[in-house]
Design a protein around this motif. Structure first.
Motif, PDB file in Angstrom:
ATOM      1  N   MET A  12       0.836  -1.199   0.000  1.00 46.44           N
ATOM      2  CA  MET A  12       0.000   0.000   0.000  1.00 46.44           C
ATOM      3  C   MET A  12       0.873   1.252   0.000  1.00 46.44           C
ATOM      4  O   MET A  12       1.526   1.571   0.994  1.00 46.44           O
ATOM      5  CB  MET A  12      -0.949  -0.044   1.203  1.00 46.44           C
ATOM      6  CG  MET A  12      -1.808  -1.309   1.179  1.00 46.44           C
ATOM      7  SD  MET A  12      -3.236  -1.348   2.267  1.00 46.44           S
ATOM      8  CE  MET A  12      -2.489  -1.305   3.877  1.00 46.44           C
ATOM      9  N   LYS A  13       0.866   1.933  -1.146  1.00 41.90           N
ATOM     10  CA  LYS A  13       1.679   3.133  -1.337  1.00 41.90           C
ATOM     11  C   LYS A  13       0.785   4.359  -1.283  1.00 41.90           C
ATOM     12  O   LYS A  13      -0.329   4.339  -1.790  1.00 41.90           O
ATOM     13  CB  LYS A  13       2.401   3.075  -2.682  1.00 41.90           C
ATOM     14  CG  LYS A  13       3.394   1.933  -2.792  1.00 41.90           C
ATOM     15  CD  LYS A  13       4.189   2.032  -4.084  1.00 41.90           C
ATOM     16  CE  LYS A  13       5.292   0.988  -4.114  1.00 41.90           C
ATOM     17  NZ  LYS A  13       6.191   1.166  -5.251  1.00 41.90           N
ATOM     18  N   GLY A  14       1.282   5.428  -0.689  1.00 44.20           N
ATOM     19  CA  GLY A  14       0.488   6.647  -0.594  1.00 44.20           C
ATOM     20  C   GLY A  14       1.159   7.690   0.271  1.00 44.20           C
ATOM     21  O   GLY A  14       1.006   8.883   0.050  1.00 44.20           O
ATOM     22  N   HIS A  15       1.921   7.233   1.256  1.00 47.48           N
ATOM     23  CA  HIS A  15       2.642   8.183   2.107  1.00 47.48           C
ATOM     24  C   HIS A  15       3.884   8.709   1.381  1.00 47.48           C
ATOM     25  O   HIS A  15       4.487   8.013   0.552  1.00 47.48           O
ATOM     26  CB  HIS A  15       3.051   7.518   3.416  1.00 47.48           C
ATOM     27  CG  HIS A  15       1.906   7.350   4.380  1.00 47.48           C
ATOM     28  ND1 HIS A  15       1.210   8.420   4.905  1.00 47.48           N
ATOM     29  CD2 HIS A  15       1.337   6.226   4.908  1.00 47.48           C
ATOM     30  CE1 HIS A  15       0.266   7.965   5.715  1.00 47.48           C
ATOM     31  NE2 HIS A  15       0.316   6.650   5.740  1.00 47.48           N
ATOM     32  N   LEU A  16       4.263   9.944   1.738  1.00 46.31           N
ATOM     33  CA  LEU A  16       5.400  10.593   1.079  1.00 46.31           C
ATOM     34  C   LEU A  16       6.582  10.763   2.020  1.00 46.31           C
ATOM     35  O   LEU A  16       7.516  11.489   1.724  1.00 46.31           O
ATOM     36  CB  LEU A  16       4.965  11.966   0.531  1.00 46.31           C
ATOM     37  CG  LEU A  16       3.764  11.936  -0.420  1.00 46.31           C
ATOM     38  CD1 LEU A  16       3.309  13.340  -0.758  1.00 46.31           C
ATOM     39  CD2 LEU A  16       4.122  11.162  -1.691  1.00 46.31           C
ATOM     40  N   ASN A  17       6.515  10.110   3.185  1.00 48.98           N
ATOM     41  CA  ASN A  17       7.616  10.175   4.145  1.00 48.98           C
ATOM     42  C   ASN A  17       7.547   8.926   5.011  1.00 48.98           C
ATOM     43  O   ASN A  17       6.696   8.068   4.814  1.00 48.98           O
ATOM     44  CB  ASN A  17       7.506  11.456   4.996  1.00 48.98           C
ATOM     45  CG  ASN A  17       8.854  11.929   5.515  1.00 48.98           C
ATOM     46  OD1 ASN A  17       9.747  11.122   5.783  1.00 48.98           O
ATOM     47  ND2 ASN A  17       9.014  13.235   5.663  1.00 48.98           N
ATOM     48  N   LYS A  18       8.437   8.836   5.978  1.00 54.02           N
ATOM     49  CA  LYS A  18       8.501   7.655   6.849  1.00 54.02           C
ATOM     50  C   LYS A  18       7.151   7.391   7.513  1.00 54.02           C
ATOM     51  O   LYS A  18       6.519   8.318   8.017  1.00 54.02           O
ATOM     52  CB  LYS A  18       9.563   7.871   7.938  1.00 54.02           C
ATOM     53  CG  LYS A  18      10.972   7.973   7.400  1.00 54.02           C
ATOM     54  CD  LYS A  18      11.945   8.390   8.490  1.00 54.02           C
ATOM     55  CE  LYS A  18      13.371   8.461   7.948  1.00 54.02           C
ATOM     56  NZ  LYS A  18      14.309   9.002   8.939  1.00 54.02           N
ATOM     57  N   VAL A  19       6.735   6.124   7.518  1.00 53.56           N
ATOM     58  CA  VAL A  19       5.502   5.727   8.204  1.00 53.56           C
ATOM     59  C   VAL A  19       5.907   5.180   9.568  1.00 53.56           C
ATOM     60  O   VAL A  19       6.645   4.203   9.661  1.00 53.56           O
ATOM     61  CB  VAL A  19       4.722   4.662   7.401  1.00 53.56           C
ATOM     62  CG1 VAL A  19       3.352   4.427   8.035  1.00 53.56           C
ATOM     63  CG2 VAL A  19       4.549   5.083   5.944  1.00 53.56           C
ATOM     64  N   ASN A  20       5.409   5.824  10.635  1.00 57.95           N
ATOM     65  CA  ASN A  20       5.872   5.472  11.983  1.00 57.95           C
ATOM     66  C   ASN A  20       4.970   4.520  12.737  1.00 57.95           C
ATOM     67  O   ASN A  20       5.403   3.872  13.695  1.00 57.95           O
ATOM     68  CB  ASN A  20       6.040   6.750  12.823  1.00 57.95           C
ATOM     69  CG  ASN A  20       7.420   7.352  12.647  1.00 57.95           C
ATOM     70  OD1 ASN A  20       8.349   6.675  12.228  1.00 57.95           O
ATOM     71  ND2 ASN A  20       7.549   8.631  12.957  1.00 57.95           N
ATOM     72  N   SER A  21       3.690   4.442  12.344  1.00 61.90           N
ATOM     73  CA  SER A  21       2.777   3.628  13.137  1.00 61.90           C
ATOM     74  C   SER A  21       1.604   3.147  12.296  1.00 61.90           C
ATOM     75  O   SER A  21       1.157   3.843  11.382  1.00 61.90           O
ATOM     76  CB  SER A  21       2.261   4.457  14.324  1.00 61.90           C
ATOM     77  OG  SER A  21       1.494   3.671  15.200  1.00 61.90           O
ATOM     78  N   VAL A  22       1.116   1.946  12.628  1.00 63.36           N
ATOM     79  CA  VAL A  22      -0.051   1.380  11.936  1.00 63.36           C
ATOM     80  C   VAL A  22      -0.853   0.571  12.948  1.00 63.36           C
ATOM     81  O   VAL A  22      -0.297  -0.015  13.874  1.00 63.36           O
ATOM     82  CB  VAL A  22       0.405   0.522  10.719  1.00 63.36           C
ATOM     83  CG1 VAL A  22       1.173  -0.707  11.174  1.00 63.36           C
ATOM     84  CG2 VAL A  22      -0.775   0.110   9.850  1.00 63.36           C
ATOM     85  N   HIS A  23      -2.183   0.569  12.798  1.00 61.57           N
ATOM     86  CA  HIS A  23      -3.023  -0.170  13.751  1.00 61.57           C
ATOM     87  C   HIS A  23      -4.318  -0.622  13.074  1.00 61.57           C
ATOM     88  O   HIS A  23      -4.944   0.136  12.341  1.00 61.57           O
ATOM     89  CB  HIS A  23      -3.363   0.713  14.964  1.00 61.57           C
ATOM     90  CG  HIS A  23      -4.003  -0.036  16.088  1.00 61.57           C
ATOM     91  ND1 HIS A  23      -5.122   0.419  16.744  1.00 61.57           N
ATOM     92  CD2 HIS A  23      -3.692  -1.220  16.673  1.00 61.57           C
ATOM     93  CE1 HIS A  23      -5.465  -0.444  17.702  1.00 61.57           C
ATOM     94  NE2 HIS A  23      -4.615  -1.446  17.670  1.00 61.57           N
TER      95      HIS A  23
END
Length: 347
Positions: A56-67
Motif C-alpha cells: 500500500m503506497k500513498g505516504h510521502l515520508n517515513k511511516v511510523n505507526s499502523v493499527h
C-alpha cells in the motif's frame, strides 16, 4: 571530593541494584523448568509462509505507526508527511486521507468499533477523529484535542469509543473520557518514557513498555501497577498481550524479544535472531499465541515458535526499518509500516 548528594545517590543506586539481584535470584529459584523443555514433546510448528498480499503506497515520508480496526479489514497509518491514511486491506485502496496539524506522528490507534482514530507525537497532544463524520471537504472531523502532556505522545489505545489510554515521554499514563474531553486519571507510570501500550483481550488490564527497560502490568481501575517485569537490557519498544491474557511478549532495543508470564511473575522465554545485529521496534502474536512476529531495524519481520523457542524465519520486503506491526483481530493477516514510506499486508 564529590558533593554529598552524589554519594547518597550512588549509595541508593547500589542498594537498588543489590535488591534487584536478590529479586532475580529469588525468581530463578522459583523457576523449576524451562518453557522449551516442557514443550519438547510438542510437534514442531510448520514453517510460516506469509507473503505480501498488498503493498500500500500513498505516504510521502517515513511511516511510523499502523493499527488495525476491530473489523480486521481496515487499518490506519500515520506518517511524517503529516497524513493519516485509512486503508481497506482487502483491496489495498485508501478509504480516507486525514491531513494533520502536526506532521510529527509517533503513534496511531483505531477504536475497536472502527468509528474513531487517534494519533499523536512530538506535538505533545493526542488528536481524535470521527471516521464516520466528515466535513465539507470530505475529511474526518476532529472531535478532540487532548492536551496536557509534558512530553511527546508515544502510544495510545482505545478501550472503547468513550475511553482512551495514552503513554508519553513525560513518563506518565493518562486515561481520557472522550465525551467530556477530560482526563480521568493521570499517574506516573515508569522511570522513563512510556513507549508502548497493549490491552488484554478482555480490556480489563493493560501492559506498558518503557525506556527504563521494564514492563508493567496495570488494572484499568487502579492507578498503581500490579506487577513490574525486569530482564531487558535496553528500551522496551513494544509490548503485546498474549491471547490467553496470562502472558505478554516484548520487542526491545537490546536485540531480543521475550515472553513474560503473569502468574509466575517472570520471564519465560528469550527469543534471539540467528544474526543478532539489530533491535526490535514492534511485536505481535498470532491468534493462537504460537507465533511471535517482530519488526526489526534490519528491514525484516522475524518469526519465532513461542513454545519451542525456535526462529521460524523472516519476512523480507521492506527496504528500510520496520517501525510498527499490527495483527488483525481475527488473525488472518499482519500489517507492517516502515521508513521506506510503504505499508504492507501479509497473509
Amino acid at each position: 571530593m564529590p558533593p554529598k548528594g552524589d554519594s547518597e545517590t550512588q549509595a541508593l543506586r547500589k542498594e537498588l541494584e543489590e535488591l534487584y539481584e536478590k529479586l532475580k535470584e529469588a525468581q530463578q529459584g522459583a523457576a523449576d523448568v524451562k518453557l522449551e523443555e516442557t514443550c519438547s514433546g510438542v510437534a514442531d510448528a510448520p514453517k510460516v509462509k506469509l507473503t505480501t498480499k498488498k503493498l500500500m503506497k500513498g505516504h510521502l515520508n517515513k511511516v511510523n505507526s499502523v493499527h488495525y480496526s476491530g473489523d480486521s479489514r481496515h487499518c490506519v497509518s500515520g506518517s511524517l508527511d503529516g497524513k493519516l491514511i485509512i486503508w481497506d486491506t482487502y483491496t489495498g485502496n485508501k478509504v480516507q486521507i486525514v491531513p494533520l496539524r502536526s506532521s510529527w506522528v509517533m503513534s496511531v490507534a483505531f477504536s475497536p468499533s472502527g468509528n474513531f482514530v487517534a494519533c499523536g507525537g512530538m506535538d505533545n497532544m493526542c488528536t481524535v477523529y470521527d471516521v464516520n463524520n466528515r466535513d465539507a471537504t470530505g475529511v474526518a472531523k476532529m472531535t478532540r484535542e487532548l492536551a496536557g502532556y509534558e512530553g511527546f505522545l508515544s502510544s495510545c489505545r482505545f478501550l472503547d469509543d468513550k475511553t482512551l489510554i495514552t503513554g508519553s515521554g513525560d513518563m506518565k499514563i493518562c486515561m481520557w473520557d472522550l465525551e467530556s474531553g477530560k482526563k480521568t486519571a493521570d499517574f506516573p507510570g515508569h522511570n522513563g518514557d512510556v513507549v508502548s501500550i497493549s490491552l488484554s483481550p478482555e480490556n480489563n488490564m493493560y501492559v506498558t513498555g518503557s525506556v527504563d527497560k521494564t514492563c508493567r502490568l496495570w488494572d484499568i481501575r487502579e492507578e498503581k501497577p500490579k506487577q513490574t517485569f525486569f530482564g531487558h537490557e535496553a528500551d522496551v519498544n513494544s509490548v503485546c498481550f498474549h491471547p490467553s491474557a496470562q502472558a505478554f511478549c516484548t520487542g526491545s532495543e537490546d536485540k531480543s524479544a521475550r515472553l513474560f508470564d503473569i502468574r509466575s511473575d517472570q520471564q519465560m522465554a528469550l527469543y534471539e535472531p540467528p544474526n543478532k545485529s539489530s533491535g526490535f521496534t514492534s511485536c505481535g502474536l498470532s491468534l493462537s499465541g504460537r507465533f511471535l512476529l517482530c519488526g526489526s531495524d534490519d528491514n525484516n519481520i522475524h518469526i519465532w515458535d513461542t513454545l519451542k523457542n525456535q526462529h521460524n524465519g523472516c519476512l523480507p520486503g521492506h527496504e528500510n526499518r520496520v517501525t510498527s506491526l499490527t495483527v488483525a483481530p481475527n488473525g488472518i493477516a499482519v500489517v507492517t509500516s516502515s521508513w521506506d514510506q510503504n505499508v504492507r499486508v501479509w497473509g
